[in-house]
Design a protein around this motif. Structure first.
Motif, PDB file in Angstrom:
ATOM      1  N   SER A  96      27.904  32.898  30.131  1.00  0.00           N
ATOM      2  CA  SER A  96      29.192  32.423  30.905  1.00  0.00           C
ATOM      3  C   SER A  96      29.674  33.439  31.503  1.00  0.00           C
ATOM      4  N   LEU A  97      28.893  34.200  32.606  1.00  0.00           N
ATOM      5  CA  LEU A  97      29.325  35.133  33.269  1.00  0.00           C
ATOM      6  C   LEU A  97      30.483  34.652  34.569  1.00  0.00           C
ATOM      7  N   ARG A  98      31.404  35.606  35.029  1.00  0.00           N
ATOM      8  CA  ARG A  98      32.273  35.329  36.117  1.00  0.00           C
ATOM      9  C   ARG A  98      32.525  36.594  36.749  1.00  0.00           C
ATOM     10  N   SER A  99      32.146  36.544  37.797  1.00  0.00           N
ATOM     11  CA  SER A  99      32.784  37.968  38.610  1.00  0.00           C
ATOM     12  C   SER A  99      34.168  37.997  38.714  1.00  0.00           C
ATOM     13  N   PHE A 100      34.510  39.253  38.664  1.00  0.00           N
ATOM     14  CA  PHE A 100      35.965  39.445  38.906  1.00  0.00           C
ATOM     15  C   PHE A 100      36.023  40.687  39.688  1.00  0.00           C
ATOM     16  N   GLY A 101      37.294  40.834  40.272  1.00  0.00           N
ATOM     17  CA  GLY A 101      37.980  41.959  41.244  1.00  0.00           C
ATOM     18  C   GLY A 101      39.310  41.976  40.737  1.00  0.00           C
ATOM     19  N   SER A 102      39.624  43.452  40.138  1.00  0.00           N
ATOM     20  CA  SER A 102      40.841  43.364  39.507  1.00  0.00           C
ATOM     21  C   SER A 102      41.532  44.727  40.335  1.00  0.00           C
ATOM     22  N   TRP A 103      42.957  44.774  40.419  1.00  0.00           N
ATOM     23  CA  TRP A 103      43.745  45.888  40.892  1.00  0.00           C
ATOM     24  C   TRP A 103      44.664  46.362  39.471  1.00  0.00           C
ATOM     25  N   LEU A 128      43.811  46.400  34.370  1.00  0.00           N
ATOM     26  CA  LEU A 128      43.576  47.886  34.806  1.00  0.00           C
ATOM     27  C   LEU A 128      45.014  48.244  34.589  1.00  0.00           C
ATOM     28  N   VAL A 129      44.889  49.544  33.670  1.00  0.00           N
ATOM     29  CA  VAL A 129      46.353  50.214  33.746  1.00  0.00           C
ATOM     30  C   VAL A 129      46.068  51.920  33.948  1.00  0.00           C
TER      31      VAL A 129
END
Length: 123
Positions: free
Chosen positions: A106-113, A4-5
């Protein structure tokens, strides 16, 4: 990995406006919730506003009526329009996104800052 930018922070006088943007990139399958948080010196990080993929929004009481969150799903971008800014809005603003990365099988959950952008409201 999803990055994230943020952009759009700066110095503004009380009563002024700023618009923050946050663009997500990487191996994105879908983004569910996106939001803006802020952290002032000596204080905990707090939620400012959040928006779901369907466009449902939630705001902190302190910004209701002054800030507007929106998103462009095609661009994986979230915005925060801040009007009638007050000195107490001064903080580092962080973008957050949650969803799924990878491919359909091939899903993966993510949480990004994001890295944060400084907003200073002062004369």
């Amino acid at each position: 990995q999803v990055q994230l930018v943020e952009s759009g922070g700066g110095l503004v006088q009380p009563g002024g406006s700023l618009r923050l943007s946050c663009a997500a990139s990487g191996s994105i399958f879908s983004i569910n919730a996106m939001g803006w948080y802020r952290q002032a010196p000596g204080k905990q990080r707090e939620l400012v506003a959040a928006i779901t993929r369907a466009g449902n929004t939630n705001y902190a009481d302190s910004v209701k009526g002054r800030f507007t969150i929106s998103r462009d799903n095609a661009k994986n971008t979230v915005y925060l329009q801040m009007n009638s800014l007050k000195p107490e809005d001064t903080a580092v603003y962080y973008c957050n996104a949650e969803g799924y990365s990878g491919s359909l099988f091939s899903l993966r959950s993510f949480g990004s800052w994001g890295q944060g952008t400084q907003v200073t409201v002062s004369w």
